[in-house]
Structures are given as structure tokens and as C-alpha cells.
Motif scaffolding. Structure first.
Motif, short mmCIF file in Angstrom:
data_model
loop_
_atom_site.label_atom_id
_atom_site.label_comp_id
_atom_site.label_asym_id
_atom_site.label_seq_id
_atom_site.Cartn_x
_atom_site.Cartn_y
_atom_site.Cartn_z
N GLU A 108 0.81 -1.21 0.00
CA GLU A 108 0.00 0.00 0.00
C GLU A 108 0.85 1.27 0.00
N ASP A 109 1.92 1.29 0.77
CA ASP A 109 2.77 2.47 0.81
C ASP A 109 3.44 2.71 -0.54
N ASP A 110 3.95 1.64 -1.15
CA ASP A 110 4.54 1.78 -2.48
C ASP A 110 3.52 2.27 -3.50
N PHE A 111 2.31 1.74 -3.39
CA PHE A 111 1.23 2.16 -4.29
C PHE A 111 0.99 3.66 -4.17
N ARG A 126 1.32 6.79 -21.20
CA ARG A 126 2.76 6.78 -21.47
C ARG A 126 3.54 7.28 -20.26
N VAL A 127 3.15 8.40 -19.70
CA VAL A 127 3.85 8.96 -18.53
C VAL A 127 3.74 7.99 -17.35
N THR A 128 2.55 7.47 -17.10
CA THR A 128 2.35 6.57 -15.97
C THR A 128 3.20 5.31 -16.12
N LEU A 129 3.20 4.71 -17.30
CA LEU A 129 4.03 3.52 -17.52
C LEU A 129 5.51 3.82 -17.34
N ASN A 130 5.96 4.96 -17.86
CA ASN A 130 7.37 5.32 -17.71
C ASN A 130 7.76 5.46 -16.25
N VAL A 131 6.93 6.12 -15.47
CA VAL A 131 7.22 6.30 -14.05
C VAL A 131 7.20 4.94 -13.33
N CYS A 132 6.20 4.12 -13.62
CA CYS A 132 6.09 2.80 -12.96
C CYS A 132 7.26 1.89 -13.32
N VAL A 133 7.59 1.83 -14.58
CA VAL A 133 8.69 0.96 -15.01
C VAL A 133 10.01 1.46 -14.45
N SER A 134 10.23 2.76 -14.44
CA SER A 134 11.46 3.31 -13.87
C SER A 134 11.57 2.99 -12.39
N ALA A 135 10.49 3.14 -11.67
CA ALA A 135 10.49 2.83 -10.24
C ALA A 135 10.75 1.34 -10.02
N PHE A 136 10.14 0.51 -10.85
CA PHE A 136 10.32 -0.94 -10.72
C PHE A 136 11.78 -1.31 -10.99
N ARG A 137 12.37 -0.72 -11.99
CA ARG A 137 13.78 -1.02 -12.31
C ARG A 137 14.71 -0.57 -11.20
N LYS A 138 14.39 0.53 -10.57
CA LYS A 138 15.23 1.06 -9.50
C LYS A 138 15.11 0.23 -8.22
N SER A 139 14.03 -0.48 -8.11
CA SER A 139 13.76 -1.20 -6.87
C SER A 139 14.77 -2.31 -6.64
N THR A 140 15.35 -2.31 -5.47
CA THR A 140 16.26 -3.40 -5.11
C THR A 140 15.48 -4.60 -4.60
N ARG A 141 14.17 -4.43 -4.52
CA ARG A 141 13.32 -5.49 -3.99
C ARG A 141 12.66 -6.30 -5.10
N LYS A 142 13.11 -6.16 -6.33
CA LYS A 142 12.47 -6.81 -7.46
C LYS A 142 12.31 -8.32 -7.22
#
Length: 166
Positions: free
Chosen positions: A34-37, A67-83
Motif C-alpha cells: 500500500e505504501d509503495d502504491f 505513457r507517462v504513468t508507464l514510464n514512471v512505474c517501469v522506472s520505479a520498478f527497475r530502481k527497486s532493489t526489492r524486485k
């Protein structure tokens, strides 16, 4: 930086009201909890606000917001060390208590399967599930229509295979 006019703010808020479901759904699929969301959704809104002057109207507002939403989500996902932790958690089928609409078992299963897909496949499938036309998905992803159709067919086959494996 100049203070935005009330017209600018109202226009922005109207777009968020109109397309907020898009933002919420995409952020939900990329969030771990929820916090990440909430953080991810806030990042998307901030990015949209900051980029509002860059929108040139060459595509529809919904396409631009996707497009903007996907870019932000994918960037955040890639940065996540918790993948890896996210993938492990999804494999275990942990609940998401913050979204009441996702309580049925079928939706939980679909959610787990979608999250197992590679990032771009996930984005394509989510856009298709939102009933976007191939041309709109092509505009958002930058893929040619025929390539998109082939990818979507393969994604559906992957999902079907996952369903059989369950």
C-alpha cells in the motif's frame, strides 16, 4: 517558476478525475504494498504536473497519461532493489489488502500471472485489458502495429500456459 493559474490547476484536476483509473490500475500492478502504491501514484501525479507544459496534443490525453504513468512505474520498478522479493511474494500469492476490488480469487490469480510477465509485456497486456485499440497501444509503447499484434498473441499464450500450470 510562475505560479500556475487556477484554470491550469482545474484543467489538470479534470484530467486526473477523468483518467485517474488508468493511473490507479497501473500503479497497483507495479506496487509492492500500500505504501509503495501511494508513493508511486504520487510520483506519477507529480510527473504529470511537471510535464503538463510539454504535452503538445499530438496524441490523446489518455495516451499521454498512459505513457507517462508507464514510464514512471517501469522506472520505479527497475530502481527497486526489492524486485526479486516482489516476484517471490507474487509466487506465494500474498494478498493486497489495500484494494477491495481485487478480493476474488480469479482476480488474484490474474494479478499474479500478469506480474510474472516481463515489464513491456505487462504494459502491453494492461493496456489491452483497458480496451485500448492497437493503434493507441502502438502510440503508447512505440511498437509497430503488426509487432504489437504478434507480441499480444504471444503474451496471451504465456498467460494461457500459466493458467494450465496452476
Amino acid at each position: 517558476m510562475n505560479k500556475p493559474s487556477s484554470h491550469e490547476e482545474n484543467n489538470f484536476l479534470e484530467h486526473i478525475r477523468k483518467y485517474g483509473g488508468i493511473i490507479t490500475r497501473l500503479c497497483y500492478y507495479y506496487a509492492e504494498n500500500e505504501d509503495d502504491f501511494r508513493d508511486l501514484r504520487q510520483d506519477v501525479l507529480a510527473t504529470l504536473w511537471e510535464a503538463r507544459d510539454k504535452y503538445q496534443g499530438l496524441s490523446s490525453s489518455s495516451t499521454w497519461i498512459y505513457r507517462v504513468t508507464l514510464n514512471v512505474c517501469v522506472s520505479a520498478f527497475r530502481k527497486s532493489t526489492r524486485k526479486k522479493k516482489i516476484i517471490q511474494r507474487l509466487d506465494k500469492g500474498q494478498d493486497y489488502p489495500f484494494e477491495e476490488d481485487f478480493k476474488t480469487e480469479r482476480l488474484k490469480t490474474m494479478h499474479r500471472m500478469i506480474n510474472r510477465l516481463p515489464e513491456q509485456d505487462k504494459a502491453i497486456l494492461l493496456l489491452w485489458l483497458d480496451d485500448l485499440k492497437y493503434e493507441e497501444i502502438s502510440d503508447i509503447t512505440g511498437l509497430q502495429r503488426n509487432t504489437l499484434a504478434t507480441r499480444l498473441r504471444r503474451i496471451k499464450e504465456k498467460i494461457c500456459k500459466m493458467t494450465v500450470e496452476l
